[in-house]
Scaffold this active site. Structure first.
Site, PDB file in Angstrom:
ATOM      1  N   LYS A 163       0.851  -1.189   0.000  1.00 43.46           N
ATOM      2  CA  LYS A 163       0.000   0.000   0.000  1.00 43.46           C
ATOM      3  C   LYS A 163       0.889   1.242   0.000  1.00 43.46           C
ATOM      4  CE  LYS A 163      -3.794   2.175   2.551  1.00 43.46           C
ATOM      5  NZ  LYS A 163      -4.673   2.072   3.748  1.00 43.46           N
ATOM      6  N   LYS A 180      -2.136  -1.703  -3.814  1.00 44.67           N
ATOM      7  CA  LYS A 180      -2.939  -0.486  -3.807  1.00 44.67           C
ATOM      8  C   LYS A 180      -2.037   0.744  -3.882  1.00 44.67           C
ATOM      9  CE  LYS A 180      -6.346   1.961  -0.965  1.00 44.67           C
ATOM     10  NZ  LYS A 180      -7.051   2.020   0.327  1.00 44.67           N
TER      11      LYS A 180
END
Length: 325
Positions: free
Chosen positions: A196, A249
């Protein structure tokens, strides 16, 4: 030309039927996980200003929203809570009456075969907007882990099928796995936000989840967008600690990372098509600058081609309709 030798690649592109026959990657409704925001209160359905078509929905109206998703053939949602009251330690994340817990119980009662993925973080519930406990103006990693484990167990107790920790604390998968196992939830998988990045693409989500940090940023715990090898270290740690899925992500600007993760690990890979990626397309489409359907199908197919097995996307409902045409 009779003596010139070359390959006839166009033979396999000669018609739509031919192109379909040899297509290497396909989008299916079963590939999608649809994000949903449940807000505290009654009779509320607020469209997120920066995310046309995405709503914050109160619990009394939530069944109708889930029904639409279910009827489109989408069988997995990821839940985010938007509470009225917040505090320093994000109590709303782990209490029995938390927004995700209540929404989960509703879904599992009304739609028992719908998969509920519970986002496991504190940022929507803390008064400071960070993903953990603050000590000395910084997020205390190990103290935060205790509350994140407590949150995961409470979500599992409410009926969540998958726990998805998004906080990026070191050791978060190991601590949550241990807590789930000790509570008897050995069969509940962890969908880790393993990779992330500290991305500017998250802006619209923070409107939807009301989770903007009140000071500083998240760069001490989310990843530097310039780094590639670090992604493999993060993913490796999470797999060793017990992660069952790995999320990358954002997705669109990090397709190289999706491919790296796919090439190096044999668990399902999830691409998160994040809010900023959604909002840019919606804004351009509303101005008539692009063909929304063609662009969305192209970019989601690119995520599959890069190696993702599943896609978390705000476009899930739109794509489900297009695929059914």
């Amino acid at each position: 030309m009779s003596n010139v030798e070359f390959k006839r690649h166009r033979r396999l592109r000669s018609s739509n039927a031919m192109r379909s026959l040899v297509r290497e990657n396909h989008l299916r409704v079963e590939d999608f996980i649809y994000p949903m925001f449940v807000i505290e209160g009654e009779n509320i359905k607020n469209e997120v200003p920066s995310m046309p078509g995405v709503f914050q929905v109160s619990l009394d109206l939530f069944k109708e929203e889930v029904q639409e998703v279910y009827d489109l053939g989408i069988k997995a949602v990821i839940l985010f809570g938007v509470p009225n009251d917040k505090d320093e330690v994000g109590t709303g994340a782990y209490v029995e009456t938390g927004m995700i817990q209540q929404a989960t119980r509703l879904i599992k009662k009304e739609f028992p075969d719908m998969l509920v993925v519970a986002d496991t973080c504190l940022c929507e519930y803390t008064s400071h907007g960070h993903c953990g406990v603050i000590h000395n103006h910084d997020v205390d990693n190990d103290e935060s882990l205790k509350l994140l484990a407590k949150t995961a167990v409470s979500q599992a107790e409410a009926g969540a099928d998958i726990i998805a920790p998004s906080n990026m604390m070191d050791g978060f998968v190991a601590v949550i796995r241990e807590a789930l196992d000790e509570a008897g939830y050995t069969n509940i998988p962890i969908m880790s936000y393993a990779v992330k990045y500290a991305s500017a693409f998250y802006g619209p989500f923070r409107d939807a989840a009301d989770s903007t940090p009140q000071f500083g940023d998240r760069k001490t715990y989310q990843m530097d967008p310039a780094n590639r090898l670090e992604a493999l270290r993060e993913a490796e740690s999470d797999v060793e600690e017990g992660a069952d899925f790995l999320i990358v992500k954002p997705a669109l600007s990090y397709l190289d990372i999706v491919r790296d993760v796919r090439n190096n690990f044999n668990v399902p890979v999830v691409a998160y098509n994040v809010s900023g990626e959604y909002s840019m397309v919606k804004a351009a489409a509303q101005n008539g600058w692009i063909s929304e359907k063609e662009l969305v199908l192209e970019k989601l197919t690119a995520m599959k081609r890069a190696g993702s097995d599943l896609i978390i996307t705000y476009f899930a409902k739109d794509v489900a309709k297009w695929l059914a045409e």
